[in-house]
Design a protein around this motif. Sequence first.
Motif, PDB file in Angstrom:
ATOM      1  N   HIS A   1       0.834  -1.208   0.000  1.00 56.14           N
ATOM      2  CA  HIS A   1       0.000   0.000   0.000  1.00 56.14           C
ATOM      3  C   HIS A   1       0.871   1.261   0.000  1.00 56.14           C
ATOM      4  N   ARG A   2       2.186   1.081  -0.064  1.00 54.44           N
ATOM      5  CA  ARG A   2       3.128   2.193   0.090  1.00 54.44           C
ATOM      6  C   ARG A   2       2.905   3.288  -0.949  1.00 54.44           C
ATOM      7  N   TRP A   3       2.446   2.921  -2.138  1.00 53.81           N
ATOM      8  CA  TRP A   3       2.280   3.903  -3.215  1.00 53.81           C
ATOM      9  C   TRP A   3       0.813   4.305  -3.394  1.00 53.81           C
ATOM     10  N   ASP A   4      -0.029   3.975  -2.424  1.00 51.70           N
ATOM     11  CA  ASP A   4      -1.434   4.358  -2.433  1.00 51.70           C
ATOM     12  C   ASP A   4      -1.567   5.752  -1.807  1.00 51.70           C
ATOM     13  N   PRO A   5      -2.439   6.620  -2.348  1.00 48.96           N
ATOM     14  CA  PRO A   5      -2.614   7.952  -1.745  1.00 48.96           C
ATOM     15  C   PRO A   5      -3.007   7.905  -0.272  1.00 48.96           C
ATOM     16  N   GLY A   6      -3.678   6.819   0.136  1.00 47.84           N
ATOM     17  CA  GLY A   6      -4.111   6.703   1.526  1.00 47.84           C
ATOM     18  C   GLY A   6      -3.058   6.160   2.465  1.00 47.84           C
ATOM     19  N   TYR A   7      -1.847   5.898   1.960  1.00 41.76           N
ATOM     20  CA  TYR A   7      -0.819   5.235   2.773  1.00 41.76           C
ATOM     21  C   TYR A   7      -0.545   5.925   4.108  1.00 41.76           C
ATOM     22  N   PRO A   8      -0.326   7.240   4.160  1.00 47.80           N
ATOM     23  CA  PRO A   8      -0.046   7.856   5.473  1.00 47.80           C
ATOM     24  C   PRO A   8      -1.149   7.587   6.496  1.00 47.80           C
ATOM     25  N   ALA A   9      -2.403   7.636   6.041  1.00 49.31           N
ATOM     26  CA  ALA A   9      -3.512   7.373   6.958  1.00 49.31           C
ATOM     27  C   ALA A   9      -3.559   5.893   7.341  1.00 49.31           C
ATOM     28  N   PHE A  10      -3.281   5.003   6.385  1.00 45.25           N
ATOM     29  CA  PHE A  10      -3.262   3.573   6.686  1.00 45.25           C
ATOM     30  C   PHE A  10      -2.192   3.265   7.741  1.00 45.25           C
ATOM     31  N   LYS A  11      -1.013   3.830   7.534  1.00 49.77           N
ATOM     32  CA  LYS A  11       0.092   3.576   8.457  1.00 49.77           C
ATOM     33  C   LYS A  11      -0.251   4.072   9.857  1.00 49.77           C
ATOM     34  N   ALA A  12      -0.789   5.278   9.944  1.00 44.77           N
ATOM     35  CA  ALA A  12      -1.140   5.834  11.256  1.00 44.77           C
ATOM     36  C   ALA A  12      -2.198   4.986  11.943  1.00 44.77           C
ATOM     37  N   ALA A  13      -3.188   4.532  11.183  1.00 42.74           N
ATOM     38  CA  ALA A  13      -4.266   3.723  11.765  1.00 42.74           C
ATOM     39  C   ALA A  13      -3.742   2.374  12.244  1.00 42.74           C
TER      40      ALA A  13
END
Length: 317
Positions: free
Chosen positions: A237-249
């Motif tokens: 998911h590293r290159w998905d626009p939602g990655y920062p939110a995914f990582k934080a969650a």
Amino acid sequence: MTNVELALSLWGLENTETTLIAERENAIYRVDTPLDRYVLRLHRRGYRTDAQLQAELAWMAWLDHAGLSVPAPVPSLAGPNLQFVSGTQVDILTWLDGKTLDVALLSLPLSQQCDLFFRLGQTMAQLHDTSDHWPSAKGCDRPHWDIDGLVGKDPMWGRFWDNPGLTPDEKALFLAFRTKARDHLTRLSATLDYGLIHADLVPGNVMCSADALHLIDFDDGGFGFRVFELATALLKHRWDPGYPAFKAAMIDGYTRTRPMNTNHFLLFLALRAATYVGWNITRADEDPTQTRNARFIAQAKELAVAYLERYHQVTRD
């Protein structure tokens, strides 16, 4: 009788409907009976020892008993969970229904996608807690995703710096990354949580249903850095626009149950990406176009450069 038929007979499952659903490390069959559904695994010869498979099955049984949703071993008619057909190791597991994580994410808005990653973080923390309480954990025979297993002379998934698709500059980059990462891991290792991990929680190995997340395919599970587990779950998911939110969650979900040092997350993302470059060396013939190999190299290269620039003041050519 075929090996599949012989294997099924050891569990009293003759005359059932079987469907081949995967064939890579193992041949995986769905087995349908009038009342139940199971997974039949015919293991690739030489990939895992009997002791390693027995440890895997015992580990999954412990996790299932503790309330995690994982495939549970089904005893054969003779009792043992692991049997043999024409020299091939075979076992049967319970079936778990659900959509794979990547499919489940497609139909959800960002907020609900983050909810799934939060739940996955919680589930991984529960997996690690429960594994630490397994009485047989310390003595079980499973692979080690330790320093040598990641960047040693012969890493678990192959010498990524020897992938034939590398240019001379890429090979030099991966050798530099390997040296720096090994030194970094040696300094860090005493501060990192290390124990049993699934080691392959890619989207296809996380099944989502309305009431639970199911973790499947423990084939590569063993001892490793717990942060490597989170990096594995997030890499694709590293290159998905939602990655920062995914990582934080995900980190939020995990750390509400169990502490985690994520200060060096980029290192473990790069290490995970490098393992695929090594893994693909013996599987290059599966893709005559070499598209997959090129993708693995490009992703690992990007992360290796980012890691070296951040931690070792290496500049991009």
